[in-house]
Scaffold this motif. Structure first.
Motif, PDB file in Angstrom:
ATOM      1  N   GLY A 104      19.939  10.253 -23.610  1.00  0.00           N
ATOM      2  CA  GLY A 104      20.017  10.085 -22.156  1.00  0.00           C
ATOM      3  C   GLY A 104      19.721  11.318 -21.312  1.00  0.00           C
ATOM      4  N   PRO A 105      20.209  12.506 -21.709  1.00  0.00           N
ATOM      5  CA  PRO A 105      20.017  13.665 -20.830  1.00  0.00           C
ATOM      6  C   PRO A 105      18.549  14.031 -20.558  1.00  0.00           C
ATOM      7  CG  PRO A 105      21.775  14.110 -22.406  1.00  0.00           C
ATOM      8  CD  PRO A 105      21.137  12.798 -22.820  1.00  0.00           C
ATOM      9  N   ILE A 106      17.646  13.681 -21.480  1.00  0.00           N
ATOM     10  CA  ILE A 106      16.241  14.055 -21.244  1.00  0.00           C
ATOM     11  C   ILE A 106      15.318  12.843 -21.216  1.00  0.00           C
ATOM     12  CG2 ILE A 106      16.430  16.403 -22.201  1.00  0.00           C
ATOM     13  CD1 ILE A 106      14.961  15.194 -24.712  1.00  0.00           C
ATOM     14  N   SER A 107      15.921  11.647 -21.185  1.00  0.00           N
ATOM     15  CA  SER A 107      15.082  10.444 -21.214  1.00  0.00           C
ATOM     16  C   SER A 107      14.912   9.863 -19.824  1.00  0.00           C
ATOM     17  CB  SER A 107      15.710   9.397 -22.128  1.00  0.00           C
ATOM     18  OG  SER A 107      15.769   9.904 -23.440  1.00  0.00           O
ATOM     19  N   ARG A 108      13.746   9.304 -19.584  1.00  0.00           N
ATOM     20  CA  ARG A 108      13.429   8.745 -18.265  1.00  0.00           C
ATOM     21  C   ARG A 108      14.343   7.574 -17.941  1.00  0.00           C
ATOM     22  NH1 ARG A 108       8.536   8.423 -19.029  1.00  0.00           N
ATOM     23  NH2 ARG A 108       7.628   9.935 -17.624  1.00  0.00           N
ATOM     24  N   GLY A 109      14.900   7.607 -16.747  1.00  0.00           N
ATOM     25  CA  GLY A 109      15.791   6.546 -16.286  1.00  0.00           C
ATOM     26  C   GLY A 109      15.030   5.415 -15.629  1.00  0.00           C
ATOM     27  N   GLY A 110      15.778   4.638 -14.843  1.00  0.00           N
ATOM     28  CA  GLY A 110      15.188   3.468 -14.199  1.00  0.00           C
ATOM     29  C   GLY A 110      15.737   2.189 -14.805  1.00  0.00           C
ATOM     30  N   CYS A 111      16.511   2.341 -15.895  1.00  0.00           N
ATOM     31  CA  CYS A 111      17.035   1.209 -16.654  1.00  0.00           C
ATOM     32  C   CYS A 111      18.464   0.876 -16.246  1.00  0.00           C
ATOM     33  CB  CYS A 111      17.008   1.563 -18.139  1.00  0.00           C
ATOM     34  SG  CYS A 111      17.830   3.154 -18.440  1.00  0.00           S
ATOM     35  N   ASP A 112      19.031   1.650 -15.293  1.00  0.00           N
ATOM     36  CA  ASP A 112      20.433   1.509 -14.918  1.00  0.00           C
ATOM     37  C   ASP A 112      21.338   1.781 -16.118  1.00  0.00           C
ATOM     38  OD1 ASP A 112      22.328   1.200 -12.966  1.00  0.00           O
ATOM     39  OD2 ASP A 112      22.517  -0.966 -13.215  1.00  0.00           O
ATOM     40  N   ALA A 113      20.864   2.622 -17.004  1.00  0.00           N
ATOM     41  CA  ALA A 113      21.657   3.057 -18.175  1.00  0.00           C
ATOM     42  C   ALA A 113      22.273   1.876 -18.908  1.00  0.00           C
ATOM     43  CB  ALA A 113      22.742   4.055 -17.753  1.00  0.00           C
ATOM     44  N   ILE A 114      21.476   0.860 -19.117  1.00  0.00           N
ATOM     45  CA  ILE A 114      22.035  -0.384 -19.663  1.00  0.00           C
ATOM     46  C   ILE A 114      22.594  -0.190 -21.080  1.00  0.00           C
ATOM     47  CG2 ILE A 114      19.732  -1.235 -20.375  1.00  0.00           C
ATOM     48  CD1 ILE A 114      20.828  -4.066 -19.652  1.00  0.00           C
ATOM     49  N   GLY A 137       0.804  -1.223   0.000  1.00  0.00           N
ATOM     50  CA  GLY A 137       0.000   0.000   0.000  1.00  0.00           C
ATOM     51  C   GLY A 137       0.833   1.268   0.000  1.00  0.00           C
ATOM     52  N   THR A 138       2.088   1.167  -0.478  1.00  0.00           N
ATOM     53  CA  THR A 138       2.914   2.370  -0.594  1.00  0.00           C
ATOM     54  C   THR A 138       2.938   2.816  -2.055  1.00  0.00           C
ATOM     55  OG1 THR A 138       4.914   1.041  -0.934  1.00  0.00           O
ATOM     56  CG2 THR A 138       4.406   1.665   1.322  1.00  0.00           C
ATOM     57  N   ALA A 139       3.390   4.030  -2.282  1.00  0.00           N
ATOM     58  CA  ALA A 139       3.398   4.557  -3.645  1.00  0.00           C
ATOM     59  C   ALA A 139       4.547   3.925  -4.430  1.00  0.00           C
ATOM     60  CB  ALA A 139       3.553   6.072  -3.624  1.00  0.00           C
ATOM     61  N   PRO A 140       4.254   3.247  -5.536  1.00  0.00           N
ATOM     62  CA  PRO A 140       5.348   2.682  -6.338  1.00  0.00           C
ATOM     63  C   PRO A 140       6.245   3.792  -6.883  1.00  0.00           C
ATOM     64  CG  PRO A 140       3.199   1.873  -7.069  1.00  0.00           C
ATOM     65  CD  PRO A 140       2.940   3.009  -6.137  1.00  0.00           C
ATOM     66  N   LYS A 141       7.524   3.519  -6.988  1.00  0.00           N
ATOM     67  CA  LYS A 141       8.449   4.520  -7.532  1.00  0.00           C
ATOM     68  C   LYS A 141       8.148   4.741  -9.007  1.00  0.00           C
ATOM     69  CE  LYS A 141      13.333   5.682  -8.124  1.00  0.00           C
ATOM     70  NZ  LYS A 141      13.284   7.064  -7.646  1.00  0.00           N
ATOM     71  N   GLN A 142       7.953   5.998  -9.359  1.00  0.00           N
ATOM     72  CA  GLN A 142       7.768   6.379 -10.755  1.00  0.00           C
ATOM     73  C   GLN A 142       8.948   7.270 -11.106  1.00  0.00           C
ATOM     74  OE1 GLN A 142       4.179   5.565 -12.636  1.00  0.00           O
ATOM     75  NE2 GLN A 142       5.377   4.052 -11.554  1.00  0.00           N
ATOM     76  N   TRP A 143       9.825   6.801 -11.991  1.00  0.00           N
ATOM     77  CA  TRP A 143      11.073   7.505 -12.262  1.00  0.00           C
ATOM     78  C   TRP A 143      10.843   8.854 -12.899  1.00  0.00           C
ATOM     79  CZ3 TRP A 143      15.976   5.874 -10.930  1.00  0.00           C
ATOM     80  CH2 TRP A 143      16.059   4.588 -10.387  1.00  0.00           C
TER      81      TRP A 143
END
Lengths: 252, 345
Positions: free
Chosen positions: A184-194, A153-159
């Motif tokens: 990369g500079p303006i793109s949403r992360g969360g991917c660990d910059a794979i 019931g917590t807020a999921p992380k939204q990158w």
């Protein structure tokens, strides 16, 4: 307390994001301690319209998708967009560079009139979406974190941070220093910059950040030798253009 | 202590011998970029290098670290930070030595941060003098950090075939025990002076930034047009903060296990240039625009830390400007702010 019931659905997509869920082999049984999966075409034959949480993969590409998606929204308490096709239209967005008639002709030739299609859209242009799991494909561990958050019931992380953050934390050399363009500079992360970690450009598969400084990014791309056409391609490889415009119109 | 020196080969040999007792961390090259990494073979160590992607601060404050582990039964434990082997952190440039001083002031001064302190006290630091600008972006000379020895336990000055060696603490002397040191004469000191003179002319700016004047200029620069200009360029990607040796802001979150009752609380490096940084419950954001965030970044570097600790929050390492694809240059910002101030006086 009854276990939450989870269902997976797909529209226009490769089902690769659902495959990522199945790839959680080591954790899946522990997940099933907490939830019941009631519909999951890629993994089981059973089906049910009685569910609490719906994960939707795929984008909306034809009129008949709309009532189906609306019905899922009605049934579900929580609806989550799963992967780039659902969150930002994904590679399906490429088809929006042509008219539906042209697309039908290219794909089906003379039989084009037997099929329906319209400009592709992400699912939040049809129904309200509660949470987003971005990426092409999604990161299976991020899926797991989402499930844990919903259960607690917590807020999921939204990158909301750019790919550069994770890229620098990994101490990658900048893709621009390798002589390539990168979103990369303006793109949403969360991917660990794979992608940059393996020397590839970020293609913005998690979408452009809602408050991105697009004019400055265009200048950076130009300064690194990108043509106007190249810049447009970079911005729209994964993102339906109207979604991009809609995001740009949000307050800065 | 009389001046001493060691041949380059003997230093390498000494460092290699120290691998028995110390965990060696120093700059290594990976493809194009340098980074600090654990070294098991001294041949990998690059004592003369251009600045790393991330600052050596990561050695004392990892990019992500657990602060506490907890279980559903109400028990909790602090993570064990191993100190059985001391760490030798090798080849820090003066900018990073001064940055280490700054972070020490904040994290290792009472009451201090136990995680940082444990790692910091377990380390011996070998600084190295820069005999040429490490790259075209550096402006350490303008910020007054060039040639400074800061938090070093040993300071090395590279010459053609040997290093001048200055032990600066007990820890440093212990580390040097057994090294093949020899006497260094006046001619070495003169050589350093000559090289330094030539070096100084190669920096992109010859003017020193007046830190007190900069802080004063910022006091009246809250509404300066530069913040909107920077907002026009800034991509809010966070690179400047993440690569900065004097940034230390962090985020905290709980990473739960699938039991949903056991887990750990982690902290991870954060960036004030990101939209979420100053966002609070309810969605209010105290620095909702890029202009607000850029101003905060530079005020923190040039004013807040200086006013409070009399230390510069910017050591001129040039990491941020080198890695900023929008080319935002702190030295230009400082110069602009100082210009307006002198125009007014």
């Amino acid at each position: 307390m009854a276990k939450p019931r989870i269902a997976f659905f797909d529209f226009a997509c490769c089902e690769g994001c659902q495959l990522q869920v199945i790839n959680l082999e080591a954790e899946l049984l522990d997940v099933l301690d907490h939830v019941d999966i009631v519909t999951f075409r890629e993994a089981m034959s059973e089906k049910s319209d009685d569910y609490d949480i719906a994960f939707i993969e795929g984008s909306i590409t034809r009129a008949s998708d709309i009532p189906r998606l609306e019905k899922i929204r009605e049934n579900a308490t929580v609806l989550i967009a799963l992967g780039a096709c659902a969150t930002i239209a994904g590679v399906n967005a490429l088809k929006n560079r042509r008219t539906p008639q042209e697309n039908l002709r290219i794909v089906y030739g003379d039989d084009g009139d037997k099929f329906e299609t319209f400009p592709v859209r992400p699912i939040d242009q049809v129904v309200e979406v509660d949470y987003y799991l971005h990426g092409c494909p999604i990161d299976k561990n991020e899926f797991l974190e989402m499930v844990k958050a919903l259960l607690m019931g917590t807020a999921p992380k939204q990158w909301t941070s750019a790919v550069c953050v994770e890229c620098k934390l990994r101490e990658n050399e900048c893709v621009y220093d390798l002589g390539r363009l990168c979103m990369g500079p303006i793109s949403r992360g969360g991917c660990d910059a794979i992608c940059p970690a393996y020397g590839n450009s970020c293609e913005a598969c998690r979408g452009i950040l809602p408050d991105a400084n697009i004019p400055s990014m265009v200048e950076v791309l130009k300064a690194h030798g990108a043509s106007e056409a190249e810049i447009e391609r970079r911005f729209t490889n994964f993102t339906a253009i109207d979604k991009l415009v809609q995001e740009m119109e949000q307050p800065q | 202590m009389p001046a001493s020196k060691i041949s380059k080969d003997d230093l390498k040999r000494h460092l290699s011998e120290k691998l028995t007792d110390y965990t060696l961390v120093g700059p290594v090259k990976s493809r194009l970029a340098y980074k600090f990494d654990v070294i098991s073979n001294v041949d990998r160590l690059e004592i003369e290098y251009t600045t790393t992607v991330l600052p050596p601060k990561k050695q004392f404050m990892p990019t992500v670290e657990p602060l506490i582990r907890f279980q559903g039964d109400g028990t909790a434990q602090l993570p064990l930070i191993p100190t059985d082997r001391p760490v030798a952190l090798v080849a820090l440039h003066s900018c990073d030595l001064i940055a280490t001083d700054l972070i020490d002031t904040i994290f290792a001064t009472a009451p201090g941060d136990p995680y940082y302190k444990t790692r910091r006290e377990n380390a011996v630091i070998l600084g190295v003098r820069c005999m040429e600008p490490c790259d075209t972006h550096a402006f350490c000379n303008a910020m007054g950090t060039l040639d400074q020895k800061g938090g070093a336990d040993i300071f090395l000055t590279p010459l053609d075939h040997h290093f001048l060696v200055e032990p600066l603490s007990k820890k440093g002397e212990t580390f040097l025990a057994g090294a093949a040191l020899s006497h260094s004469g006046d001619e070495d000191a003169q050589a350093v002076g000559r090289i330094a003179n030539e070096r100084d002319k190669q920096f992109r700016s010859q003017e020193k930034v007046d830190l007190k004047a900069l802080s004063d200029a910022m006091t009246t620069s809250r509404d300066h047009e530069i913040w909107d200009e920077l907002a026009g360029e800034c991509l809010a990607c966070g690179t400047c903060n993440i690569t900065c040796p004097t940034c230390y802001c962090f985020d905290m979150c709980d990473k739960m296990e699938l039991s949903l009752v056991d887990g750990e609380r982690r902290r991870s490096w954060d960036s004030c240039q990101l939209r979420e940084f100053a966002e609070v419950a309810g969605g209010e954001n105290f620095r909702g625009t890029r202009a607000d965030r850029q101003r905060h970044r530079f005020f923190r570097k040039g004013k807040y830390l200086f006013d409070r600790y009399d230390l510069t929050g910017c050591v001129g390492c040039g990491r941020c400007v080198r890695q900023c694809v929008a080319d935002i240059d702190p030295l230009e910002v400082y110069q602009r702010l100082l210009e307006r101030r002198s125009a007014r006086v």
